[in-house]
Motif scaffolding. Structure first.
Motif, PDB file in Angstrom:
ATOM      1  N   ALA A 233     -23.897  19.617   8.422  1.00 28.88           N
ATOM      2  CA  ALA A 233     -23.608  20.574   7.355  1.00 28.88           C
ATOM      3  C   ALA A 233     -22.107  20.706   7.102  1.00 28.88           C
ATOM      4  CB  ALA A 233     -24.218  21.932   7.691  1.00 28.88           C
ATOM      5  N   ASP A 234     -21.305  20.375   8.104  1.00 25.68           N
ATOM      6  CA  ASP A 234     -19.848  20.471   7.938  1.00 25.68           C
ATOM      7  C   ASP A 234     -19.360  19.591   6.794  1.00 25.68           C
ATOM      8  OD1 ASP A 234     -20.537  21.585  10.383  1.00 25.68           O
ATOM      9  OD2 ASP A 234     -18.676  20.990  11.355  1.00 25.68           O
ATOM     10  N   ARG A 237     -18.883  21.023   3.217  1.00 29.13           N
ATOM     11  CA  ARG A 237     -17.882  22.044   2.918  1.00 29.13           C
ATOM     12  C   ARG A 237     -16.833  21.502   1.956  1.00 29.13           C
ATOM     13  NH1 ARG A 237     -17.010  26.189   6.886  1.00 29.13           N
ATOM     14  NH2 ARG A 237     -14.953  26.379   5.921  1.00 29.13           N
ATOM     15  N   ASP A 338     -22.143  28.341  11.405  1.00 29.02           N
ATOM     16  CA  ASP A 338     -22.452  29.262  10.323  1.00 29.02           C
ATOM     17  C   ASP A 338     -23.614  28.751   9.476  1.00 29.02           C
ATOM     18  OD1 ASP A 338     -21.532  31.827   9.391  1.00 29.02           O
ATOM     19  OD2 ASP A 338     -20.960  30.852   7.529  1.00 29.02           O
ATOM     20  N   SER A 339     -23.671  27.460   9.252  1.00 32.71           N
ATOM     21  CA  SER A 339     -24.797  26.878   8.501  1.00 32.71           C
ATOM     22  C   SER A 339     -26.095  27.052   9.275  1.00 32.71           C
ATOM     23  CB  SER A 339     -24.537  25.393   8.228  1.00 32.71           C
ATOM     24  OG  SER A 339     -23.433  25.229   7.363  1.00 32.71           O
ATOM     25  N   GLU A 342     -27.206  30.667   8.946  1.00 33.15           N
ATOM     26  CA  GLU A 342     -27.806  30.912   7.637  1.00 33.15           C
ATOM     27  C   GLU A 342     -29.226  30.362   7.566  1.00 33.15           C
ATOM     28  OE1 GLU A 342     -25.201  29.290   4.743  1.00 33.15           O
ATOM     29  OE2 GLU A 342     -23.626  30.783   5.068  1.00 33.15           O
TER      30      GLU A 342
END
Length: 363
Positions: A233-234, A237, A338-339, A342
């Motif tokens: 997921a990074d 960004r 953080d992903s 979420e």
């Protein structure tokens, strides 16, 4: 890995410098001034009256060191998660740990749990999900416990707060933004009160970074809990990639500043640049520039890049460096965490994803 460990330790410790500014702004000095006059005198005279030793009998300690109030209900159950173990104990039995600080010549204690939110605020550069902040609370607490090494109190100076750079510039000046996150940090610290990470019987070195290159890096045999894991997921960004440029001359000059560098001329770059080795996560570990061979970290520092995961290429008469991620790439990725938060992951599962075979315990 020993070479990068020293540099990374500085990066891990640097937020403690900013937490000094937070505590000043939070009114700690004001609280000391508001103590009865004789308490202030006792606090200021602690060193003279007790031969330099600080004890809990000092009224200033009692005024500032509100130990463990509002603790969550006793944690008496133990559970085992699919990604590692979690041990719980009664919060009533948690050992009180303290930070000994000095402000304007007055020494006093701050309970570690009260100190922690200021550290967290400065370690997180944006608003994050509460579960992500809980991860950061456990990380910060684990690091301080590791420095305590069995003690129950530690001087603030041991947290590398002797330097403040250019005073209250940069992030330190933006106090309002820091305070906007402070309440959430307090909530996260309280929700994880006393919780730390251990590998076998040792506190881990809880390295973390802002954004990985899509996968975190593996440590060496001394850090078996630092294993390479996906953090895809990074890569989604907006600030995942940067492409700074240099003239050939300025690039060569920066490389020549590396201690022990073999001189390289502007006419040699980028034609005489070769990536010798990258690790499994894509971070440069060895690169040849001219006749010199350098580690990825040496080039990272010399060029002031955001990450040691990079490629160097020609761009007309300039040199462009394509950099992915932010930070050293070891341990927890804040963006990845953080992903995951979420997506519904709890903080303990997130920590067990980034740090392998650890125990989450309350002490």
């Amino acid at each position: 890995m020993r070479k990068w460990l020293i540099a990374i330790a500085v990066m891990v410790l640097s937020p403690w410098a900013v937490s000094l500014i937070w505590m000043r702004a939070a009114g700690m000095e004001r609280e000391i001034k508001e103590m009865p006059g004789e308490w202030q005198a006792n606090a200021a005279g602690t060193e003279e009256s007790q031969g330099g030793e600080d004890t809990e009998s000092n009224p200033a300690v009692e005024a500032e060191g509100q130990a463990i109030k509002g603790e969550e209900a006793a944690k008496t159950s133990a559970e085992v998660t699919g990604r590692g173990s979690r041990e719980s104990g009664s919060s009533e039995n948690l050992i009180r740990r303290k930070i000994l600080v000095e402000r304007k010549g007055i020494r006093t204690y701050i309970d570690l749990e009260d100190y922690l939110p200021g550290v967290m605020v400065c370690q997180m550069d944006r608003d994050y999900n509460l579960e992500t902040m809980k991860c950061q609370a456990v990380i910060a607490r684990t690091y301080i416990y590791r420095l305590l090494n069995g003690r129950t109190e530690i001087y603030e100076e041991e947290l590398d707060m002797d330097y403040l750079g250019e005073g209250e510039g940069g992030v330190m000046a933006d106090r309002e933004k820091l305070f906007n996150r402070l309440e959430k940090c307090r909530e996260a610290a309280e929700a994880t009160r006393g919780q730390v990470m251990k590998y076998e019987d040792r506190y881990i070195l809880p390295l973390f970074h802002a954004i990985s290159a899509g996968r975190t890096r593996s440590g060496d045999g001394d850090f078996p809990y630092l294993q390479s894991v996906e953090s895809v997921a990074d890569t989604k960004r907006e600030d995942y990639m940067e492409t700074p440029k240099w003239s050939r001359a300025s690039f060569a000059a920066a490389i020549n500043q590396i201690p022990g560098a073999t001189p390289v001329g502007a006419e040699q770059v980028p034609e005489q640049i070769q990536t010798v080795k990258k690790d499994d996560a894509g971070y440069v570990t060895e690169m040849k520039i001219g006749a010199g061979i350098y580690s990825g970290d040496e080039i990272w520092y010399a060029l002031g890049l955001s990450s040691p995961c990079f490629n160097i290429e020609a761009d007309g008469d300039s040199i462009r460096v394509r950099v992915r991620g932010k930070g050293h790439g070891y341990g927890l990725s804040q963006a990845g965490a953080d992903s995951m938060a979420e997506a519904g992951w709890g903080y303990e599962d997130i920590l067990n994803h980034y740090y392998k075979n650890i125990s989450l315990i309350f002490e």
